[in-house]
Design a protein around this motif. Structure first.
Motif, PDB file in Angstrom:
ATOM      1  N   GLY A   1      55.295  24.743  63.166  1.00 51.56           N
ATOM      2  CA  GLY A   1      54.840  25.265  61.887  1.00 51.56           C
ATOM      3  C   GLY A   1      53.343  25.184  61.720  1.00 51.56           C
ATOM      4  O   GLY A   1      52.694  26.150  61.304  1.00 51.56           O
ATOM      5  N   ALA A   2      52.762  24.046  62.061  1.00 50.93           N
ATOM      6  CA  ALA A   2      51.320  23.882  61.947  1.00 50.93           C
ATOM      7  C   ALA A   2      50.599  24.795  62.938  1.00 50.93           C
ATOM      8  O   ALA A   2      49.580  25.416  62.614  1.00 50.93           O
ATOM      9  CB  ALA A   2      50.943  22.425  62.187  1.00 50.93           C
ATOM     10  N   ARG A   3      51.112  24.881  64.140  1.00 51.32           N
ATOM     11  CA  ARG A   3      50.523  25.745  65.161  1.00 51.32           C
ATOM     12  C   ARG A   3      50.504  27.202  64.707  1.00 51.32           C
ATOM     13  O   ARG A   3      49.486  27.891  64.813  1.00 51.32           O
ATOM     14  CB  ARG A   3      51.335  25.603  66.450  1.00 51.32           C
ATOM     15  N   GLU A   4      51.633  27.676  64.203  1.00 53.74           N
ATOM     16  CA  GLU A   4      51.714  29.071  63.769  1.00 53.74           C
ATOM     17  C   GLU A   4      50.793  29.350  62.591  1.00 53.74           C
ATOM     18  O   GLU A   4      50.277  30.455  62.438  1.00 53.74           O
ATOM     19  CB  GLU A   4      53.160  29.438  63.428  1.00 53.74           C
ATOM     20  N   ALA A   5      50.576  28.343  61.743  1.00 52.30           N
ATOM     21  CA  ALA A   5      49.666  28.515  60.614  1.00 52.30           C
ATOM     22  C   ALA A   5      48.243  28.782  61.104  1.00 52.30           C
ATOM     23  O   ALA A   5      47.550  29.665  60.587  1.00 52.30           O
ATOM     24  CB  ALA A   5      49.694  27.282  59.720  1.00 52.30           C
ATOM     25  N   ILE A   6      47.810  28.029  62.121  1.00 49.37           N
ATOM     26  CA  ILE A   6      46.484  28.250  62.690  1.00 49.37           C
ATOM     27  C   ILE A   6      46.425  29.593  63.415  1.00 49.37           C
ATOM     28  O   ILE A   6      45.476  30.364  63.265  1.00 49.37           O
ATOM     29  CB  ILE A   6      46.111  27.110  63.667  1.00 49.37           C
ATOM     30  N   LYS A   7      47.445  29.890  64.177  1.00 51.15           N
ATOM     31  CA  LYS A   7      47.472  31.124  64.972  1.00 51.15           C
ATOM     32  C   LYS A   7      47.451  32.367  64.092  1.00 51.15           C
ATOM     33  O   LYS A   7      46.758  33.349  64.392  1.00 51.15           O
ATOM     34  CB  LYS A   7      48.724  31.113  65.858  1.00 51.15           C
ATOM     35  N   SER A   8      48.187  32.334  62.994  1.00 54.48           N
ATOM     36  CA  SER A   8      48.287  33.500  62.110  1.00 54.48           C
ATOM     37  C   SER A   8      47.117  33.619  61.145  1.00 54.48           C
ATOM     38  O   SER A   8      46.892  34.677  60.574  1.00 54.48           O
ATOM     39  CB  SER A   8      49.589  33.430  61.308  1.00 54.48           C
ATOM     40  N   GLY A   9      46.393  32.517  60.941  1.00 50.31           N
ATOM     41  CA  GLY A   9      45.318  32.526  59.963  1.00 50.31           C
ATOM     42  C   GLY A   9      45.754  32.072  58.593  1.00 50.31           C
ATOM     43  O   GLY A   9      44.950  32.071  57.652  1.00 50.31           O
TER      44      GLY A   9
ATOM     45  N   ALA B   1      46.317  29.108  57.969  1.00 48.04           N
ATOM     46  CA  ALA B   1      45.469  27.920  57.868  1.00 48.04           C
ATOM     47  C   ALA B   1      44.314  28.112  58.845  1.00 48.04           C
ATOM     48  O   ALA B   1      44.417  28.887  59.805  1.00 48.04           O
ATOM     49  CB  ALA B   1      46.235  26.649  58.184  1.00 48.04           C
ATOM     50  N   ASP B   2      43.214  27.421  58.594  1.00 46.52           N
ATOM     51  CA  ASP B   2      42.018  27.633  59.394  1.00 46.52           C
ATOM     52  C   ASP B   2      41.771  26.568  60.441  1.00 46.52           C
ATOM     53  O   ASP B   2      41.219  26.862  61.507  1.00 46.52           O
ATOM     54  CB  ASP B   2      40.792  27.713  58.472  1.00 46.52           C
ATOM     55  N   ALA B   3      42.122  25.321  60.147  1.00 52.67           N
ATOM     56  CA  ALA B   3      41.719  24.241  61.051  1.00 52.67           C
ATOM     57  C   ALA B   3      42.667  23.057  60.966  1.00 52.67           C
ATOM     58  O   ALA B   3      43.234  22.774  59.902  1.00 52.67           O
ATOM     59  CB  ALA B   3      40.297  23.792  60.724  1.00 52.67           C
ATOM     60  N   MET B   4      42.814  22.359  62.091  1.00 54.72           N
ATOM     61  CA  MET B   4      43.595  21.133  62.157  1.00 54.72           C
ATOM     62  C   MET B   4      43.182  20.351  63.402  1.00 54.72           C
ATOM     63  O   MET B   4      42.530  20.890  64.298  1.00 54.72           O
ATOM     64  CB  MET B   4      45.097  21.432  62.226  1.00 54.72           C
ATOM     65  N   TYR B   5      43.570  19.092  63.459  1.00 57.12           N
ATOM     66  CA  TYR B   5      43.487  18.325  64.694  1.00 57.12           C
ATOM     67  C   TYR B   5      44.818  18.491  65.425  1.00 57.12           C
ATOM     68  O   TYR B   5      45.882  18.214  64.861  1.00 57.12           O
ATOM     69  CB  TYR B   5      43.230  16.847  64.422  1.00 57.12           C
ATOM     70  N   GLU B   6      44.754  18.943  66.672  1.00 58.43           N
ATOM     71  CA  GLU B   6      45.939  19.124  67.493  1.00 58.43           C
ATOM     72  C   GLU B   6      45.772  18.311  68.766  1.00 58.43           C
ATOM     73  O   GLU B   6      44.680  17.824  69.072  1.00 58.43           O
ATOM     74  CB  GLU B   6      46.124  20.622  67.810  1.00 58.43           C
ATOM     75  N   TYR B   7      46.849  18.155  69.513  1.00 54.50           N
ATOM     76  CA  TYR B   7      46.839  17.362  70.735  1.00 54.50           C
ATOM     77  C   TYR B   7      46.874  18.275  71.960  1.00 54.50           C
ATOM     78  O   TYR B   7      47.678  19.213  72.032  1.00 54.50           O
ATOM     79  CB  TYR B   7      48.029  16.406  70.759  1.00 54.50           C
ATOM     80  N   THR B   8      46.016  17.975  72.919  1.00 56.80           N
ATOM     81  CA  THR B   8      45.913  18.833  74.093  1.00 56.80           C
ATOM     82  C   THR B   8      47.222  18.901  74.876  1.00 56.80           C
ATOM     83  O   THR B   8      47.604  19.956  75.366  1.00 56.80           O
ATOM     84  CB  THR B   8      44.797  18.343  75.021  1.00 56.80           C
ATOM     85  N   GLY B   9      47.904  17.765  74.995  1.00 58.46           N
ATOM     86  CA  GLY B   9      49.172  17.756  75.726  1.00 58.46           C
ATOM     87  C   GLY B   9      50.233  18.606  75.054  1.00 58.46           C
ATOM     88  O   GLY B   9      51.012  19.289  75.721  1.00 58.46           O
ATOM     89  N   THR B  10      50.277  18.569  73.734  1.00 55.41           N
ATOM     90  CA  THR B  10      51.231  19.392  72.993  1.00 55.41           C
ATOM     91  C   THR B  10      50.955  20.866  73.237  1.00 55.41           C
ATOM     92  O   THR B  10      51.882  21.659  73.461  1.00 55.41           O
ATOM     93  CB  THR B  10      51.142  19.093  71.489  1.00 55.41           C
ATOM     94  N   ALA B  11      49.681  21.236  73.202  1.00 53.60           N
ATOM     95  CA  ALA B  11      49.329  22.636  73.429  1.00 53.60           C
ATOM     96  C   ALA B  11      49.658  23.074  74.851  1.00 53.60           C
ATOM     97  O   ALA B  11      50.260  24.128  75.068  1.00 53.60           O
ATOM     98  CB  ALA B  11      47.849  22.851  73.137  1.00 53.60           C
TER      99      ALA B  11
ATOM    100  N   GLY C   1      30.167  27.690  49.690  1.00 56.55           N
ATOM    101  CA  GLY C   1      30.741  29.018  49.511  1.00 56.55           C
ATOM    102  C   GLY C   1      31.899  29.322  50.433  1.00 56.55           C
ATOM    103  O   GLY C   1      32.575  30.349  50.271  1.00 56.55           O
ATOM    104  N   ALA C   2      32.163  28.454  51.399  1.00 52.49           N
ATOM    105  CA  ALA C   2      33.277  28.678  52.325  1.00 52.49           C
ATOM    106  C   ALA C   2      34.598  28.272  51.678  1.00 52.49           C
ATOM    107  O   ALA C   2      34.661  27.317  50.901  1.00 52.49           O
ATOM    108  CB  ALA C   2      33.074  27.873  53.603  1.00 52.49           C
ATOM    109  N   ASN C   3      35.644  29.012  52.003  1.00 52.62           N
ATOM    110  CA  ASN C   3      37.006  28.678  51.584  1.00 52.62           C
ATOM    111  C   ASN C   3      37.806  28.377  52.843  1.00 52.62           C
ATOM    112  O   ASN C   3      38.067  29.272  53.645  1.00 52.62           O
ATOM    113  CB  ASN C   3      37.645  29.835  50.822  1.00 52.62           C
ATOM    114  N   ILE C   4      38.168  27.106  53.014  1.00 49.71           N
ATOM    115  CA  ILE C   4      38.795  26.651  54.254  1.00 49.71           C
ATOM    116  C   ILE C   4      40.126  25.976  53.948  1.00 49.71           C
ATOM    117  O   ILE C   4      40.204  25.109  53.083  1.00 49.71           O
ATOM    118  CB  ILE C   4      37.870  25.662  54.998  1.00 49.71           C
ATOM    119  N   THR C   5      41.154  26.383  54.668  1.00 46.12           N
ATOM    120  CA  THR C   5      42.473  25.752  54.551  1.00 46.12           C
ATOM    121  C   THR C   5      42.701  24.841  55.750  1.00 46.12           C
ATOM    122  O   THR C   5      42.627  25.278  56.898  1.00 46.12           O
ATOM    123  CB  THR C   5      43.597  26.804  54.493  1.00 46.12           C
ATOM    124  N   VAL C   6      42.941  23.579  55.459  1.00 40.70           N
ATOM    125  CA  VAL C   6      43.170  22.574  56.505  1.00 40.70           C
ATOM    126  C   VAL C   6      44.655  22.223  56.539  1.00 40.70           C
ATOM    127  O   VAL C   6      45.297  22.087  55.491  1.00 40.70           O
ATOM    128  CB  VAL C   6      42.331  21.313  56.232  1.00 40.70           C
TER     129      VAL C   6
END
Length: 324
Positions: free
Chosen positions: A90-98, A100-110, A48-53
Protein backbone atom coordinates in the motif's frame (compact mmCIF):
# COMPACT_ATOMS: atom_id res chain seq x y z
CA UNK A 1 6.16 -8.61 12.71
CA UNK A 2 8.51 -6.71 10.42
CA UNK A 3 9.15 -9.88 8.43
CA UNK A 4 5.50 -10.16 7.55
CA UNK A 5 5.42 -6.52 6.63
CA UNK A 6 8.34 -6.94 4.28
CA UNK A 7 7.28 -10.03 2.42
CA UNK A 8 4.13 -9.50 0.41
CA UNK A 9 2.00 -12.58 -0.26
CA UNK A 10 -0.43 -12.66 -3.15
CA UNK A 11 -3.32 -12.35 -0.72
CA UNK A 12 -1.62 -9.48 1.08
CA UNK A 13 -1.02 -7.68 -2.19
CA UNK A 14 -4.64 -8.08 -3.20
CA UNK A 15 -5.87 -6.73 0.11
CA UNK A 16 -3.49 -3.81 -0.13
CA UNK A 17 -4.71 -2.97 -3.61
CA UNK A 18 -8.29 -3.12 -2.40
CA UNK A 19 -7.35 -0.68 0.33
CA UNK A 20 -5.88 1.61 -2.31
CA UNK A 21 -9.09 1.44 -4.30
CA UNK A 22 -11.06 2.15 -1.15
CA UNK A 23 -10.28 4.57 1.63
CA UNK A 24 -6.69 3.54 2.41
CA UNK A 25 -5.13 6.68 0.98
CA UNK A 26 -7.94 9.18 1.42
CA UNK A 27 -7.23 9.63 5.11
CA UNK A 28 -4.56 11.86 6.54
CA UNK A 29 -4.27 15.12 8.35
CA UNK A 30 -2.09 18.22 7.98
CA UNK A 31 0.95 18.37 10.23
CA UNK A 32 0.40 21.19 12.72
CA UNK A 33 3.74 21.01 14.50
CA UNK A 34 5.04 24.46 15.30
CA UNK A 35 8.63 23.85 14.22
CA UNK A 36 11.28 26.10 12.74
CA UNK A 37 14.44 25.40 10.76
CA UNK A 38 17.44 24.25 12.74
CA UNK A 39 20.46 22.84 10.95
CA UNK A 40 18.09 21.79 8.13
CA UNK A 41 15.53 23.87 6.30
CA UNK A 42 17.29 27.19 6.71
CA UNK A 43 15.61 29.85 4.57
CA UNK A 44 12.57 27.56 4.31
CA UNK A 45 13.44 26.19 0.85
CA UNK A 46 10.14 24.26 0.75
CA UNK A 47 7.96 27.32 1.39
CA UNK A 48 4.80 26.92 -0.68
CA UNK A 49 5.32 23.20 -1.27
CA UNK A 50 2.52 20.72 -0.62
CA UNK A 51 4.03 17.36 0.32
CA UNK A 52 2.31 14.13 1.36
CA UNK A 53 4.43 11.85 3.53
CA UNK A 54 3.57 8.19 4.07
CA UNK A 55 4.87 5.12 5.90
CA UNK A 56 3.95 1.57 6.81
CA UNK A 57 2.20 0.85 10.09
CA UNK A 58 4.89 -0.57 12.39
CA UNK A 59 6.77 1.43 15.02
CA UNK A 60 9.98 2.19 13.17
CA UNK A 61 8.12 3.26 10.05
CA UNK A 62 5.81 5.54 12.00
CA UNK A 63 8.83 7.22 13.57
CA UNK A 64 10.66 7.58 10.25
CA UNK A 65 7.54 8.95 8.56
CA UNK A 66 7.14 11.53 11.30
CA UNK A 67 10.81 12.49 11.10
CA UNK A 68 10.47 13.15 7.39
CA UNK A 69 7.20 15.05 7.69
CA UNK A 70 8.38 17.29 10.54
CA UNK A 71 11.63 18.08 8.70
CA UNK A 72 9.73 19.14 5.59
CA UNK A 73 7.36 21.17 7.76
CA UNK A 74 10.27 23.01 9.38
CA UNK A 75 11.58 23.77 5.88
CA UNK A 76 8.35 25.59 5.08
CA UNK A 77 6.21 22.92 3.42
CA UNK A 78 2.55 22.22 4.05
CA UNK A 79 2.72 18.54 4.93
CA UNK A 80 -0.11 16.01 4.77
CA UNK A 81 0.49 13.08 7.11
CA UNK A 82 -0.61 9.77 5.61
CA UNK A 83 1.67 7.56 7.67
CA UNK A 84 0.58 4.17 8.98
CA UNK A 85 -0.57 2.43 5.79
CA UNK A 86 -1.01 -1.28 6.40
CA UNK A 87 1.56 -3.43 4.64
CA UNK A 88 4.38 -2.66 2.27
CA UNK A 89 2.42 -2.77 -0.97
CA UNK A 90 0.00 0.00 0.00
CA UNK A 91 2.72 2.47 0.90
CA UNK A 92 4.75 1.53 -2.17
CA UNK A 93 1.81 2.03 -4.52
CA UNK A 94 1.08 5.40 -2.93
CA UNK A 95 4.58 6.62 -3.83
CA UNK A 96 4.49 5.01 -7.27
CA UNK A 97 1.11 6.51 -8.20
CA UNK A 98 1.80 9.93 -6.72
CA UNK A 99 -0.91 9.64 -4.08
CA UNK A 100 1.97 10.21 -1.67
CA UNK A 101 5.26 11.96 -2.35
CA UNK A 102 7.86 10.59 0.03
CA UNK A 103 8.64 7.89 2.59
CA UNK A 104 11.51 5.96 4.11
CA UNK A 105 11.66 2.52 2.48
CA UNK A 106 14.01 -0.43 2.85
CA UNK A 107 16.37 -1.43 0.07
CA UNK A 108 15.91 -5.15 0.70
CA UNK A 109 12.13 -4.84 0.51
CA UNK A 110 12.39 -3.02 -2.80
CA UNK A 111 14.96 -5.35 -4.31
CA UNK A 112 13.25 -8.59 -3.32
CA UNK A 113 9.55 -7.84 -2.86
CA UNK A 114 8.85 -5.02 -5.31
CA UNK A 115 11.45 -5.65 -8.01
CA UNK A 116 11.16 -9.43 -7.87
CA UNK A 117 14.76 -10.48 -7.31
CA UNK A 118 15.35 -13.71 -5.43
CA UNK A 119 18.95 -13.10 -4.38
CA UNK A 120 19.91 -10.11 -2.22
CA UNK A 121 23.06 -8.15 -3.03
CA UNK A 122 25.49 -8.60 -0.10
CA UNK A 123 27.12 -5.17 -0.40
CA UNK A 124 24.61 -2.62 0.99
CA UNK A 125 25.81 0.24 -1.24
CA UNK A 126 25.64 -1.90 -4.39
CA UNK A 127 22.16 -3.08 -3.43
CA UNK A 128 21.03 0.54 -2.97
CA UNK A 129 22.51 1.45 -6.35
CA UNK A 130 20.75 -1.49 -8.00
CA UNK A 131 17.43 -0.49 -6.45
CA UNK A 132 17.95 3.15 -7.40
CA UNK A 133 18.69 2.25 -11.02
CA UNK A 134 15.91 -0.32 -11.36
CA UNK A 135 13.23 1.91 -9.83
CA UNK A 136 13.81 4.82 -12.19
CA UNK A 137 11.41 3.25 -14.68
CA UNK A 138 8.74 3.14 -11.98
CA UNK A 139 8.92 6.89 -11.44
CA UNK A 140 10.59 6.53 -8.03
CA UNK A 141 13.84 8.22 -7.00
CA UNK A 142 15.95 6.79 -4.18
CA UNK A 143 18.03 9.26 -2.21
CA UNK A 144 21.19 8.12 -0.33
CA UNK A 145 20.56 5.45 2.28
CA UNK A 146 21.04 5.41 6.02
CA UNK A 147 23.31 3.09 7.95
CA UNK A 148 20.10 1.92 9.67
CA UNK A 149 19.69 -1.72 8.60
CA UNK A 150 16.61 -3.46 9.92
CA UNK A 151 17.51 -7.05 9.16
CA UNK A 152 17.55 -10.40 10.97
CA UNK A 153 19.92 -11.50 13.70
CA UNK A 154 20.32 -13.93 16.58
CA UNK A 155 20.67 -12.49 20.08
CA UNK A 156 21.33 -13.86 23.58
CA UNK A 157 21.06 -12.58 27.14
CA UNK A 158 23.96 -11.38 29.28
CA UNK A 159 24.30 -14.63 31.25
CA UNK A 160 24.55 -16.79 28.15
CA UNK A 161 26.88 -14.29 26.50
CA UNK A 162 29.26 -14.59 29.47
CA UNK A 163 28.86 -18.37 29.54
CA UNK A 164 29.46 -19.10 25.85
CA UNK A 165 31.22 -15.96 24.59
CA UNK A 166 29.80 -16.14 21.08
CA UNK A 167 29.99 -12.89 19.09
CA UNK A 168 29.36 -14.01 15.51
CA UNK A 169 27.17 -16.53 13.72
CA UNK A 170 30.36 -18.44 12.91
CA UNK A 171 30.92 -18.70 16.68
CA UNK A 172 27.36 -20.04 17.03
CA UNK A 173 28.08 -22.67 14.35
CA UNK A 174 31.26 -23.69 16.15
CA UNK A 175 29.39 -23.96 19.45
CA UNK A 176 26.72 -26.11 17.79
CA UNK A 177 29.42 -28.55 16.73
CA UNK A 178 31.33 -28.63 20.00
CA UNK A 179 28.30 -28.56 22.31
CA UNK A 180 25.10 -29.30 20.33
CA UNK A 181 22.82 -28.99 23.33
CA UNK A 182 23.97 -25.45 24.02
CA UNK A 183 22.47 -23.95 20.88
CA UNK A 184 18.71 -23.67 21.30
CA UNK A 185 16.71 -21.21 19.21
CA UNK A 186 13.45 -19.30 19.58
CA UNK A 187 12.24 -18.21 16.14
CA UNK A 188 9.14 -17.20 14.21
CA UNK A 189 7.53 -19.89 12.07
CA UNK A 190 8.27 -18.02 8.82
CA UNK A 191 11.92 -17.57 9.72
CA UNK A 192 12.12 -21.28 10.54
CA UNK A 193 10.96 -22.30 7.09
CA UNK A 194 12.17 -19.70 4.58
CA UNK A 195 15.32 -20.07 2.49
CA UNK A 196 16.43 -16.59 3.55
CA UNK A 197 15.79 -17.49 7.19
CA UNK A 198 16.95 -20.38 9.34
CA UNK A 199 17.49 -23.05 6.62
CA UNK A 200 19.63 -20.67 4.57
CA UNK A 201 21.53 -19.50 7.64
CA UNK A 202 22.31 -23.09 8.64
CA UNK A 203 23.56 -23.84 5.12
CA UNK A 204 25.67 -20.68 4.91
CA UNK A 205 27.32 -21.32 8.26
CA UNK A 206 27.61 -25.10 7.99
CA UNK A 207 25.41 -25.96 10.95
CA UNK A 208 22.52 -28.36 11.33
CA UNK A 209 20.49 -28.00 14.49
CA UNK A 210 18.28 -30.81 15.78
CA UNK A 211 14.57 -30.07 15.44
CA UNK A 212 14.22 -30.38 19.20
CA UNK A 213 16.55 -27.41 19.67
CA UNK A 214 14.25 -25.08 17.73
CA UNK A 215 11.07 -23.61 19.20
CA UNK A 216 8.70 -21.59 17.03
CA UNK A 217 6.73 -18.75 18.62
CA UNK A 218 5.36 -15.26 18.09
CA UNK A 219 7.92 -12.52 17.55
CA UNK A 220 7.05 -10.61 20.72
CA UNK A 221 7.53 -13.68 22.92
CA UNK A 222 10.94 -14.42 21.43
CA UNK A 223 12.49 -11.36 23.04
CA UNK A 224 11.21 -12.22 26.51
CA UNK A 225 12.24 -15.88 26.19
CA UNK A 226 15.73 -14.95 25.02
CA UNK A 227 16.02 -12.44 27.86
CA UNK A 228 15.01 -15.13 30.36
CA UNK A 229 17.45 -17.60 28.83
CA UNK A 230 14.68 -20.08 28.00
CA UNK A 231 16.42 -20.36 24.66
CA UNK A 232 20.09 -19.56 24.13
CA UNK A 233 19.45 -17.50 21.01
CA UNK A 234 16.39 -15.64 19.80
CA UNK A 235 15.62 -14.38 16.31
CA UNK A 236 15.49 -10.58 16.47
CA UNK A 237 15.37 -7.55 14.21
CA UNK A 238 18.54 -5.50 14.44
CA UNK A 239 16.84 -2.15 15.08
CA UNK A 240 14.28 -3.38 17.62
CA UNK A 241 14.21 -1.30 20.79
CA UNK A 242 13.83 -4.37 22.98
CA UNK A 243 17.40 -5.43 22.21
CA UNK A 244 18.80 -2.59 24.27
CA UNK A 245 15.98 -2.57 26.83
CA UNK A 246 16.50 -6.27 27.57
CA UNK A 247 20.30 -6.07 27.35
CA UNK A 248 20.54 -8.65 24.57
CA UNK A 249 23.79 -9.30 22.70
CA UNK A 250 23.41 -9.49 18.91
CA UNK A 251 25.53 -11.96 16.96
CA UNK A 252 27.37 -10.47 13.98
CA UNK A 253 26.38 -11.93 10.62
CA UNK A 254 30.06 -12.26 9.67
CA UNK A 255 29.35 -14.05 6.37
CA UNK A 256 26.78 -11.43 5.38
CA UNK A 257 24.04 -13.99 4.79
CA UNK A 258 20.97 -11.98 5.74
CA UNK A 259 19.65 -9.41 3.26
CA UNK A 260 20.33 -5.73 3.86
CA UNK A 261 17.29 -3.65 4.74
CA UNK A 262 18.80 -0.17 4.78
CA UNK A 263 16.30 2.68 5.11
CA UNK A 264 16.42 5.36 2.41
CA UNK A 265 14.11 8.14 1.24
CA UNK A 266 11.95 6.83 -1.60
CA UNK A 267 10.37 9.74 -3.44
CA UNK A 268 7.96 10.07 -6.34
CA UNK A 269 10.17 11.43 -9.12
CA UNK A 270 7.64 14.00 -10.33
CA UNK A 271 7.30 15.33 -6.79
CA UNK A 272 11.08 15.57 -6.43
CA UNK A 273 11.32 17.38 -9.77
CA UNK A 274 8.73 19.85 -8.48
CA UNK A 275 10.31 20.23 -5.04
CA UNK A 276 14.01 19.32 -5.48
CA UNK A 277 14.96 20.86 -2.13
CA UNK A 278 13.40 17.85 -0.40
CA UNK A 279 16.69 16.06 -1.05
CA UNK A 280 18.93 18.57 0.72
CA UNK A 281 16.52 18.85 3.66
CA UNK A 282 16.39 15.13 4.37
CA UNK A 283 19.97 14.09 3.51
CA UNK A 284 21.74 15.13 6.75
CA UNK A 285 18.96 13.50 8.78
CA UNK A 286 19.33 10.24 6.88
CA UNK A 287 23.08 10.29 7.52
CA UNK A 288 22.40 10.40 11.27
CA UNK A 289 20.15 7.33 11.30
CA UNK A 290 21.86 4.10 12.32
CA UNK A 291 20.90 0.99 14.27
CA UNK A 292 21.76 2.53 17.63
CA UNK A 293 19.54 5.54 16.98
CA UNK A 294 16.75 3.29 15.69
CA UNK A 295 16.91 1.01 18.74
CA UNK A 296 16.72 3.99 21.08
CA UNK A 297 13.79 5.59 19.27
CA UNK A 298 11.90 2.32 18.81
CA UNK A 299 12.33 1.53 22.51
CA UNK A 300 10.73 4.83 23.49
CA UNK A 301 7.60 3.60 21.73
CA UNK A 302 7.63 -0.17 22.22
CA UNK A 303 9.08 -0.22 25.74
CA UNK A 304 8.20 3.17 27.24
CA UNK A 305 4.85 3.63 25.50
CA UNK A 306 5.53 7.03 23.99
CA UNK A 307 3.85 8.34 20.84
CA UNK A 308 5.91 7.79 17.64
CA UNK A 309 5.31 11.34 16.43
CA UNK A 310 6.47 12.83 19.73
CA UNK A 311 9.54 10.58 19.72
CA UNK A 312 10.43 11.74 16.20
CA UNK A 313 9.97 15.41 17.04
CA UNK A 314 11.94 15.21 20.27
CA UNK A 315 14.85 13.54 18.46
CA UNK A 316 14.90 16.14 15.68
CA UNK A 317 14.94 18.93 18.25
CA UNK A 318 17.60 17.22 20.40
CA UNK A 319 19.85 16.76 17.37
CA UNK A 320 19.34 20.38 16.35
CA UNK A 321 17.78 19.56 12.99
CA UNK A 322 14.67 21.61 13.85
CA UNK A 323 13.69 24.09 16.54
CA UNK A 324 10.44 24.49 18.44
Amino acid sequence: MRYRVRVATAAGSALALLALAGCGLTSGSPLVDDVQPGSVGKGEPLDGANITVTSKEFTEQLILGAIMGIAFKAAGADVLDRTGIQGSIGAREAIKSGDADAMYEYTGTAWITYLGNSDPIPDPQKQWEAVRDADKKNGITWLPQAALNNTYALAMNEANFKKYGTRTLSDVAALAKSNPGAVTLCVESEFANRADGLPGMEKAYGMKLPAGNITQMDSGIIYTQAAKGSCTFGEVYTTDGRIKAMNLHVMEDDKKFFPNYNAAPSINTKALDKYPKMAEVIEPITKKLDNTVAQELNAKVDVDGQDPHDVAKDWLVKEGFVKE
